[in-house]
Each structure stands twice: as C-alpha cells, then as structure tokens.
Scaffold this motif. Structure first.
Motif, PDB file in Angstrom:
ATOM      1  N   GLU A 137       1.376   3.331   2.231  1.00 27.06           N
ATOM      2  CA  GLU A 137       2.054   3.514   3.513  1.00 27.06           C
ATOM      3  C   GLU A 137       3.224   2.528   3.671  1.00 27.06           C
ATOM      4  O   GLU A 137       4.143   2.787   4.441  1.00 27.06           O
ATOM      5  N   CYS A 138       3.165   1.399   2.980  1.00 30.50           N
ATOM      6  CA  CYS A 138       4.250   0.405   3.103  1.00 30.50           C
ATOM      7  C   CYS A 138       5.589   1.017   2.723  1.00 30.50           C
ATOM      8  O   CYS A 138       6.589   0.809   3.396  1.00 30.50           O
TER       9      CYS A 138
ATOM     10  N   CYS B 283       0.860  -1.192   0.000  1.00 28.09           N
ATOM     11  CA  CYS B 283       0.000   0.000   0.000  1.00 28.09           C
ATOM     12  C   CYS B 283       0.895   1.241   0.000  1.00 28.09           C
ATOM     13  O   CYS B 283       2.113   1.144   0.081  1.00 28.09           O
TER      14      CYS B 283
ATOM     15  N   CYS C  54       3.436  -2.620   8.593  1.00 23.35           N
ATOM     16  CA  CYS C  54       2.881  -1.392   8.008  1.00 23.35           C
ATOM     17  C   CYS C  54       1.724  -0.937   8.907  1.00 23.35           C
ATOM     18  O   CYS C  54       0.810  -1.714   9.182  1.00 23.35           O
TER      19      CYS C  54
ATOM     20  N   CYS D 134      -1.638  -1.425   6.656  1.00 23.49           N
ATOM     21  CA  CYS D 134      -2.115  -2.732   6.172  1.00 23.49           C
ATOM     22  C   CYS D 134      -1.436  -3.925   6.846  1.00 23.49           C
ATOM     23  O   CYS D 134      -1.712  -5.064   6.502  1.00 23.49           O
TER      24      CYS D 134
HETATM   25 ZN   LIG Z   1       0.843  -1.088   3.864  1.00 21.93          ZN
END
Ligand SMILES: [Zn+2]
Length: 334
Positions: A164-165, A162, A252, A255
């Motif tokens: 944010e990862c 994602c 993360c 996720c």
């Molecule tokens: Zn993520």
C-alpha cells in the motif's frame, strides 16, 4: 535411505539449519502457476507445515505452466490436487488446504504461519493480503507475472515498504481499483473476467516462483539478505531491476503510524450524506465499495452527517473488500 538423506545436499550449505525448516509453517495463497513452483520447492526443501489456499478449479489452459496438475485433473480443486501431489513428493510434510477464497479463511490459520507467500495476479487480492500481513505482523512475499515480465516484493511489516505504501501495478489494474464506488460498469466487469486470461509462460512461473521460494527459505533460515524490497524481471532481455521502495511510515493507511494512532483527520461537510462521504473516501483510498462504521454500527447511506449525531473528532472505521483491516480515521466536521 534415512530421512536425513532427503536433505543431505542442502545441509552442506554453510548456515543452513534444517531444524529451523522442520519447525516452520508457510502459507501459499494462490496455487496456480507461480504457486505450484513455490509450494513444490518449500515441500521438497522440508518446510514442515504447508497451508495451501486457492478456490480455483483446474482448466486445460492452466497446464502449460502449472506443474502440479495433470490432464486428468481438469475440473478438480487446485488446492486439493496440489496437496495430494505434494504429499507424494514428501510425505514428511503436514499439508493442509483450503478450497476457499482467502478472505474466508479464518485469521487464526494465517496467524499460525511464519511466512505468507502470495501468488496473486490481481491488484485487489494483493492489497487484501498485504493489509492482513501487516495487521498480524507476518513477513509477506508477493509475486506476479505477465508474459515475460515478473515482479517480486518482500514486505517485512513496519520495516520495509508494504504494497500500500507504493503500489506498483499495471496501469490497467490501477485504473480498475479507482473506479468510483457504486459505479461498476459493464466494461469493468468485462475487465475482471479478462484477468483470468493474462498471457503466461512456464519459464516465468519457474523463475518468479523460484525467487519467491528462495526469499521464503532465506527468511525462515535467517540467512542472506532479503530483497530490498521490489524486484522487477524482464525475461526477454534477461534484465533484473531491484528498487527499494520508500516506506510511508507516517501516512500509509495500512502500515503508517498516524493511522495506527488514529491521528488522521478526514474533513467532511455536515450537509453531505454518508453516500457522498463514501465516494470521497473511495477516491482518497482507492476503495471500491466502502462502508463506514461508528461504535459498531454501519452508517446508513442516505442519511446526512448532521442527522446522525456525529461529532468532531469521532473515530470511525472505513471498511472495504480490498482491505483485511479497516482504516481508522477521525472526522473533522465543517
Ligand atoms: Zn505501507
């Protein structure tokens, strides 16, 4: 001409099932340069329900690349004018629009969609829509451009990385996001105002918008392979680079399973104030103005942790305008 005639050429493509598009709902967030192209393609291709979200108004400097708008539209709502133009293009499509910030649109609207296509040029906006898409488990296509450079990321929640990862963004924007909470300086405010003046050319809107719409159609039709999962395009050199970002499936904050299972401990000093804790959280997670909630109550910033009766392993929610969904943590008090 029969209604089928409109789609006659695309239905010649092996695997193309127009009935699937006829049952599909797509949300386009940001109906500017890239969003204009994405929405036009989805509507002309017969994606039955389209929801447009944009709170912006049309300016003369938009007209070099935002193909849905005309000179006479200056000062009007982007999402409303886009809805009018698009229904002229294909009256069979149900088009609704929200002249609202995406954060203010009810989550029930997002849940109606089969796919979210986000054409947003800010780090904060991408982070927020990413956390929403992961929360409600909707495929998300992110894209942006800067002069002759563009990028597209396909996020399949819990399957691919994602946003944010591994957020890949310009250093300037990343630096902004890491400004310690409560310390928005004059310079930062100026930077934010400058964001609306990014260099942009119509060719990149068409190329990146075309790739994003193509990814959306492929996912809705369940044909081909989605981009795995980040594409970078350099128009000056006609170079395309695709990299599969690693998913941080454990850690993360958006996720990862450790956060979902509320297993992440955050170590705090009992003599610290909540304000000091919030600064730590802001730095750890790149939050601008976080708040912390325990048992439905926002904690007062000036109180000390030990005064609030907070015990070890208590579950807390960390909220911030960057995130549609709070980060869940356990506090370990030392
Ligand atoms: Zn993520």
């Amino acid at each position: 001409m029969s209604k089928e005639g409109r789609y006659a050429r695309q239905t010649l493509i092996p695997g193309w099932d127009q009935k699937k598009l006829n049952k599909s709902t797509a949300i386009v967030v940001g109906v500017g340069a890239i969003g204009s192209y994405v929405a036009t393609i989805l509507v002309s291709s017969g994606v039955k329900n389209l929801i447009l979200i944009d709170f912006d108004t049309i300016e003369i400097s938009n007209l070099n690349r935002q193909l849905l708008f005309r000179d006479k539209d200056i000062g009007k709502s982007k999402s409303e004018i886009a809805a009018i133009r698009l229904s002229e293009l294909n009256p069979d499509i149900n088009i609704s629009f929200y002249h609202e910030k995406m954060q203010n649109v009810p989550i029930s609207i997002y849940k109606k969609s089969d796919i979210i296509v986000a054409c947003l040029d800010t780090f904060i906006g991408r982070r927020w829509i990413n956390s929403l898409a992961v929360k409600i488990n909707k495929p998300l296509i992110l894209g942006g451009m800067f002069a002759f450079l563009g990028d597209v990321q396909v996020v399949l929640p819990k399957k691919t990385a994602c946003f944010e990862c591994q957020p890949l963004v310009a250093e300037r924007e990343l630096a902004q996001a890491c400004t310690p909470f409560g310390e928005e300086r004059e310079k930062d405010r100026k930077d934010k105002e400058e964001e609306a003046k990014l260099p942009s050319v119509a060719t990149l809107s068409a190329i990146i918008g075309g790739i994003m719409a193509q990814e959306a159609l492929k996912l809705l039709l369940n044909i081909g392979e989605p981009i795995k999962n980040y594409l970078f395009y350099d128009g000056l050199h006609n170079a395309t680079t695709i990299i599969e970002l690693a998913r941080r499936e454990k850690d993360c904050p958006t996720c990862g399973e450790l956060y979902e299972l509320e297993q992440v401990e955050f170590v705090v000093n009992k003599n610290n104030t909540i304000k000091e804790l919030l600064v730590q959280l802001g730095l750890q997670f790149g939050l601008e103005n976080p708040d912390i909630m325990i048992k439905g109550k926002i904690l007062p910033h000036d109180s000390k942790i030990q005064e609030l009766g907070i015990r070890n392993n208590m579950k807390v929610f960390v909220m911030d305008k960057n995130l549609a969904s709070p980060i869940k943590l356990k506090l370990k008090i030392e």
